[in-house]
Design a protein around this motif. Sequence first.
Motif, short mmCIF file in Angstrom:
data_model
loop_
_atom_site.label_atom_id
_atom_site.label_comp_id
_atom_site.label_asym_id
_atom_site.label_seq_id
_atom_site.Cartn_x
_atom_site.Cartn_y
_atom_site.Cartn_z
N ARG A 217 0.77 -1.09 0.04
CA ARG A 217 -0.07 0.23 0.09
C ARG A 217 0.84 1.31 -0.12
N THR A 218 2.07 1.32 0.53
CA THR A 218 2.74 2.49 0.77
C THR A 218 3.83 2.63 -0.03
N MET A 219 4.39 1.58 -0.84
CA MET A 219 5.51 1.70 -1.84
C MET A 219 5.23 2.45 -3.06
N ASP A 220 6.19 2.91 -3.60
CA ASP A 220 6.29 3.54 -4.81
C ASP A 220 6.55 2.29 -5.79
N VAL A 221 5.47 2.15 -6.74
CA VAL A 221 5.70 0.89 -7.37
C VAL A 221 6.48 1.37 -8.85
#
Lengths: 240, 309
Positions: free
Chosen positions: A235-239
């Motif tokens: 949910r929080t990572m930059d993809v």
Amino acid sequence: MAEIFLLSLRQLLGRWRLIVILLLAALPSLLVLLIRAIGEGEMAFHGEFVGVVIDAMITGGIMPIVTMTLATAAFGNELEDKTLYFLVLKPVSRVSIVLAKLLAVLVVALPLVIASGVVASALVNAEAQQMGILAIALAAGVTAYASVFTLAGLLTPRALAYGLVYVLVWEGLLSTIVSGIGYLSVRGYTLALLHGMDESSFAVFEGRVIEFPAAIVGTVVVIAAFFLLALYRLRTMDVP
Amino acid sequence: MNSPNVPVIAVKGISKWFGSVVAVNDVSLSIDPGITGLLGPNGAGKTTLLKMIEGLASPSDGTVTIFGQTPRNNPALHRRIGVMSEHEAVYGFQTGRQFVEWSAKLHGVAATAEATALAIERVGLADAQNRPLGTYSRGMRQRMRLAATIVHEPEAIILDEPLNGTDPRQRIEFHDLMRQLADEGRTILISSHILEEVETLADRILLMVSGKLAASGDYRAIRAKLDEQPYSVRIVTSDSRKIAAALVELDSIESVSIGAEDDVIVLSKNVAVLQRSLPRIAKDRGIRLERVEPLDESLESVFSYIVES
């Protein structure tokens, strides 16, 4: 979720990965057959077999390595190939994505690891109940490792290398010589579950494993906590 | 559909930094139905901006909304959006048709088979749809990725460098398809680092340079705006003093100085005038031009655009 599960399953079943984990899983049975062939006598399901094959070989090596190989690839492949965005930009909840990945890992790892232990045990004439208990404990251990390494695959592209160090040093070495580590070791939980379910068959673990209830709680906590951490990470990572 | 007064995509004061590197710096923009081109040189921050618009990355500061909703961790919103990233990766073991169908199913398309067939037909790959994606050429992969992007009939479509690897004929077909989609009322945002790719296609252009929105408007307005910016230019010639004396007479030149290496440093208010005048002045005076280059690093790529286009 079914679409992501099936895709993940196909990703995990790459030819080379499958060959390596199949060979690993077959090692205990091959060892038993080899001992028979060179005439060292029949092995029985107690003492030496439990200590060498079940403990050192399966819970100390095959179970974590097979599961780690699959679980680190569950998201690791997507990150390496830059395909994760295909998943997270679909109208599918993050829970479904993590769950689908975890289930795909378990569908491959559970039969392999359980068969690895059960077939080898059958070759030394283990009783059905002993094999059933072994299957339950290995299933718990595989699920806990799958949860841990699925998160690792989301955290770093070097998850396999770090995982190997963790398996060899923490689970393989320290958990066997430092008693308190049993409370923080998936291998420790697995052995304690075996001993807790059948003290006589797994008497070799007497005095070196944690309490049975603590092993149950520890396993559940690891599975849940690392699943939630993987969810949080996604949910929080930059993809990329 | 979207409220008529709310832009489809609204970006307010958005920034993104990685440690001490600022990738996108305080960008605000709004995008309405039609085709918008996001133009800028490589490294300008286009992809980072698009990732924040798509919800793939969180802004360090500022807000993004699509159809009035934040795109980050908003799966339901993605039923209305189609995204094609700059990465050309696909699942190589899937056939083209399986890939598009998989995308349709995950987007909850009801008539999956029909939608898949239509999307593949639109990108002109019906003949190759049953081949594994791993066997496709780069251009074919791009087109099949586009089919997967539009299979659920999204209202907003975001395409990052979609023309990479395509040949001229495919580009014309791509232009036609984008125009059809725009005529159906969709909002399309296309990024590119090549001016010619978007100038004939986009109704509106956003120009990004060094993480900032340098200009926005139609192609001609942007070209004019770029031309008005002052630039420092270094000129190396066979006779620095003679060219300096001639240049200082031009109205658009703010200052001229001779550098340490006997080069000429010119501050021009209108680079287009300098571009047109310099070769003529040199020719008329028999001066050989050896080198002309921008000095202001942040404007170098903008300058390159003007020179190249």
